[in-house]
Design a protein around this motif. Structure first.
Motif, PDB file in Angstrom:
ATOM      1  N   GLN A   1       7.247  40.866  24.108  1.00 40.21           N
ATOM      2  CA  GLN A   1       6.187  39.863  24.085  1.00 40.21           C
ATOM      3  C   GLN A   1       5.003  40.353  23.251  1.00 40.21           C
ATOM      4  O   GLN A   1       4.378  39.582  22.529  1.00 40.21           O
TER       5      GLN A   1
ATOM      6  N   LYS B   1       5.270  42.352  20.695  1.00 38.53           N
ATOM      7  CA  LYS B   1       5.676  42.213  19.299  1.00 38.53           C
ATOM      8  C   LYS B   1       5.552  40.765  18.845  1.00 38.53           C
ATOM      9  O   LYS B   1       5.099  40.495  17.724  1.00 38.53           O
ATOM     10  N   LEU B   2       5.937  39.827  19.702  1.00 36.54           N
ATOM     11  CA  LEU B   2       5.784  38.411  19.370  1.00 36.54           C
ATOM     12  C   LEU B   2       4.318  38.057  19.156  1.00 36.54           C
ATOM     13  O   LEU B   2       3.975  37.276  18.261  1.00 36.54           O
ATOM     14  N   ASP B   3       3.422  38.645  19.963  1.00 38.21           N
ATOM     15  CA  ASP B   3       1.991  38.405  19.797  1.00 38.21           C
ATOM     16  C   ASP B   3       1.514  38.938  18.442  1.00 38.21           C
ATOM     17  O   ASP B   3       0.690  38.301  17.766  1.00 38.21           O
TER      18      ASP B   3
ATOM     19  N   ILE C   1       3.332  39.331  15.698  1.00 43.93           N
ATOM     20  CA  ILE C   1       3.871  38.466  14.640  1.00 43.93           C
ATOM     21  C   ILE C   1       3.087  37.162  14.558  1.00 43.93           C
ATOM     22  O   ILE C   1       2.747  36.695  13.461  1.00 43.93           O
ATOM     23  N   SER C   2       2.799  36.564  15.707  1.00 45.45           N
ATOM     24  CA  SER C   2       2.043  35.295  15.695  1.00 45.45           C
ATOM     25  C   SER C   2       0.643  35.493  15.136  1.00 45.45           C
ATOM     26  O   SER C   2       0.107  34.617  14.438  1.00 45.45           O
TER      27      SER C   2
ATOM     28  N   ILE D   1       1.026  35.586  11.352  1.00 46.99           N
ATOM     29  CA  ILE D   1       1.270  34.246  10.803  1.00 46.99           C
ATOM     30  C   ILE D   1       0.002  33.401  10.829  1.00 46.99           C
ATOM     31  O   ILE D   1      -0.283  32.651   9.882  1.00 46.99           O
TER      32      ILE D   1
ATOM     33  N   GLU E   1       7.813  37.686   8.160  1.00 46.35           N
ATOM     34  CA  GLU E   1       7.344  37.472   9.527  1.00 46.35           C
ATOM     35  C   GLU E   1       8.260  36.508  10.281  1.00 46.35           C
ATOM     36  O   GLU E   1       8.519  36.697  11.476  1.00 46.35           O
ATOM     37  N   MET E   2       8.764  35.477   9.608  1.00 47.87           N
ATOM     38  CA  MET E   2       9.659  34.541  10.268  1.00 47.87           C
ATOM     39  C   MET E   2      10.976  35.216  10.651  1.00 47.87           C
ATOM     40  O   MET E   2      11.533  34.965  11.728  1.00 47.87           O
TER      41      MET E   2
ATOM     42  N   LEU F   1      10.257  37.243  13.620  1.00 53.32           N
ATOM     43  CA  LEU F   1      10.082  36.377  14.780  1.00 53.32           C
ATOM     44  C   LEU F   1      11.423  35.973  15.378  1.00 53.32           C
ATOM     45  O   LEU F   1      11.619  36.033  16.601  1.00 53.32           O
TER      46      LEU F   1
ATOM     47  N   GLN G   1      12.879  37.037  19.064  1.00 51.91           N
ATOM     48  CA  GLN G   1      13.287  36.006  20.020  1.00 51.91           C
ATOM     49  C   GLN G   1      14.718  36.223  20.498  1.00 51.91           C
ATOM     50  O   GLN G   1      15.020  36.034  21.680  1.00 51.91           O
TER      51      GLN G   1
END
Length: 280
Positions: free
Chosen positions: A16, A18-20, A22-23, A26, A247-248, A251, A255
């Motif tokens: 989570q 890492k997702l933060d 990346i977001s 972006i 980045e995509m 992501l 996920q």
């Protein structure tokens, strides 16, 4: 709790983060001078379980004896990528772009009521009135923080200026309305020798940690200097160095890892239900 549940839940919490990251990258695709971050993982503690203690039963075995029971993974660091972003021509006199990585503008901001120095790659500057001198203007950032010169002082611009130019020697030269030229100093820059020590404080600003507590001398981490025409381009801005396609991909990968660990928890829960439902 089932060990697989512990491992999966710990890893999901770190995924989570890492997702933060990346977001956040972006969201700042179009932020001037923004430097993206990249999260890397490392293993947590694991235990070696030797489930076969009799070597005579392992003759001819090709795989290592025993199994490793881990407790998941964690974020090792979120490294700042210092690649120089694309330079965008604006032809605006107060826009400046740094052409080399690890170079930053020196900025004076206020925190807890006291002035402190911070650094930034965002070279979109503006002019504001000097409350202490009606004949001068101050060079500031979009947030109102003061831009510093090579000596670490605020840059003052005569209020009756007509144009501002940046020479190859790094001098800010102001043409007054009567046609005379005036030198108002040089832009203060710093070369960050250990960029991974930088802490982000928001508003596209960075700060240095307590170097003494970390055992570093100031000269080991930063070198202040006055920028010249080879290091600073007037009339340009540096774009964000975020690679959107990269980045995509990161992501989607994060996920998928998150879904894998989520499924691991579901399977462990189903297995626990089967065990609890057994009857003699």
């Amino acid at each position: 709790m089932n060990q697989s549940m512990i491992t999966a839940s710990v890893t999901m919490g770190q995924l989570q983060r890492k997702l933060d990251t990346i977001s956040h990258n972006i969201a700042n695709t179009n932020t001037t001078g923004f430097k993206s971050r990249e999260a890397t993982f490392s293993d947590l503690l694991f235990q070696q379980v030797n489930n076969q203690s009799r070597e005579e039963y392992e003759v001819g075995r090709l795989t290592p004896n025993g199994i490793r029971v881990g407790t998941g993974a964690k974020i090792a660091q979120t490294a700042v990528r210092q690649d120089v972003g694309a330079l965008m021509q604006t032809e605006r006199q107060l826009d400046f772009a740094l052409t080399e990585k690890n170079h930053f503008f020196r900025i004076e901001t206020v925190e807890n009521g006291a002035p402190v120095e911070r650094i930034t790659r965002d070279g979109a500057f503006y002019l504001t009135e000097n409350p202490n001198n009606a004949q001068q203007l101050s060079l500031v950032t979009a947030n109102g923080d003061f831009v510093l010169n090579g000596e670490g002082n605020r840059i003052a611009i005569p209020a009756n200026f007509q144009s501002i130019s940046f020479s190859q020697d790094g001098e800010l030269e102001v043409t007054l309305r009567d046609g005379t030229m005036q030198n108002v100093g040089q832009l203060g820059l710093t070369n960050v020798l250990k960029p991974q020590l930088l802490d982000s404080v928001g508003n596209n600003l960075y700060r240095f940690p307590d170097l003494q507590a970390l055992g570093f001398a100031v000269a080991d981490v930063r070198a202040d200097f006055a920028g010249n025409g080879q290091q600073v381009n007037q009339g340009f801005l540096e774009g964000s160095n975020v690679d959107l396609s990269r980045e995509m991909n990161a992501l989607i990968e994060a996920q998928r890892h998150y879904q894998f660990n989520s499924r691991s928890i579901s399977m462990a829960d189903e297995m626990s239900g089967l065990v609890n439902g057994l009857r003699r």
